[in-house]
Design an enzyme around this catalytic site. Structure first.
Site, PDB file in Angstrom:
ATOM      1  CG  ASP A  32      -1.764   1.212   1.344  1.00 48.96           C
ATOM      2  OD1 ASP A  32      -2.206   1.698   0.294  1.00 48.96           O
ATOM      3  OD2 ASP A  32      -2.002   1.692   2.475  1.00 48.96           O
ATOM      4  CD  GLU A  38      -6.073   0.560  -1.951  1.00 55.20           C
ATOM      5  OE1 GLU A  38      -5.765  -0.051  -0.924  1.00 55.20           O
ATOM      6  OE2 GLU A  38      -6.785   1.575  -1.954  1.00 55.20           O
ATOM      7  CG  ASP A  83      -0.130   2.966   6.678  1.00 59.97           C
ATOM      8  OD1 ASP A  83      -0.854   3.445   5.787  1.00 59.97           O
ATOM      9  OD2 ASP A  83       0.335   3.628   7.610  1.00 59.97           O
TER      10      ASP A  83
END
Lengths: 189, 189
Positions: B7, B67, B139
């Protein structure tokens, strides 16, 4: 001192290497890393990373300069440009080079003498300053212009510091720089 | 199969490694690469590149998942996010990993069962699916969710292909996928 200028883009990343020797800039090499648009994004970025690494290995610059971008178009394009730019920046830093950033305005002022210079004027001045036989293509020209901008900025700082050492006076560096930039390019008039 | 989920962000890049073994996902490791904001941009990106390279070296994933971001905030933030994202992508590709991309909607649907899931619901489901003792921080949780999404997507493709081989019938893969995603997460209910 060898300076590598880079003009990053997802499709074409221009690069230009110059040498600064006793106030004179000299052309070493330039080109563009062209990435096919039909590859997955990660592969395209890997190509930029690997090729910039190769450029650094081959031409052994001491320092690098990158154009600072300002974006106000659509967010998707901005993200893509950011990805290409981030790849170029981390490639240079990973190769051990300091990365200096200059705005398009700074580059145009430094190379052409005015921030309103056209792309063609930049190409023409790069050809003139580096004594090239032909007009460099846009991407390498922008990269070379960025490297020249760094050379001029570095030179100015050195000169100003030299004056300072001789006179002992406090020199107003920003103002001094501005005056010099507005005139002709130093050492290559 | 080991999956590394990432991410990316300029300040914090989450990562999560899971193992997919006979339809079961297992937690291997997770964390976040935290970059001080007071460093030059090139140095910050280099830190992301170097640390992701180290994560790959240490946990030896077979594949990676990232992502996909959609951006509609201010262009300057988009450019910065793009730079961090580009760095993460080229780091993974440079380490020899294929990079699969999933939208936040796909990840939430896959992990929680609905695209409208909150951040906390994602964290809770990641904790549940990976049988973690505590709630993972945001996160690493997002990175692990991305890895889990890839595991599920891969599993579904394999199952659908298996059915196809047994019956000889043409299977409507997208519809099949959609139905399964809307229900509970398979294999970890």
């Amino acid at each position: 001192m060898r300076i590598l200028g880079v003009d990053p883009g997802l499709r074409r990343t221009g690069f230009g290497v110059i040498e600064l020797d006793r106030g004179q800039v000299r052309y070493i090499a330039s080109g563009a890393i062209v990435v096919p648009a039909d590859q997955p994004m990660s592969e395209r970025l890997r190509t930029i990373l690997a090729n910039l690494r190769e450029v650094v290995r081959q031409y052994e610059p001491d320092i690098s300069a990158l154009e600072k971008v300002f974006v106000n178009t659509n967010p998707a394009s901005t993200l893509l440009l950011g990805q290409a730019r981030g790849t170029a920046m981390c490639a240079l830093a990973d190769a051990g080079l300091a990365v200096h950033e200059y705005t398009a305005l700074q580059i145009k002022k430094s190379v052409v003498g005015t921030g309103r210079a056209t792309k063609h004027q930049v190409q023409t001045m790069v050809q003139h300053l580096l004594r090239l036989n032909g007009l460099p293509p846009p991407d390498p020209a922008d990269a070379l212009a960025c490297a020249i901008c760094h050379a001029h900025t570095g030179q100015l700082s050195e000169r100003v510091l030299a004056i300072d050492a001789q006179t002992g006076a406090t020199v107003n560096l920003p103002r001094h720089r501005k005056t010099l930039r507005r005139g002709r390019v130093i050492g290559h008039g």
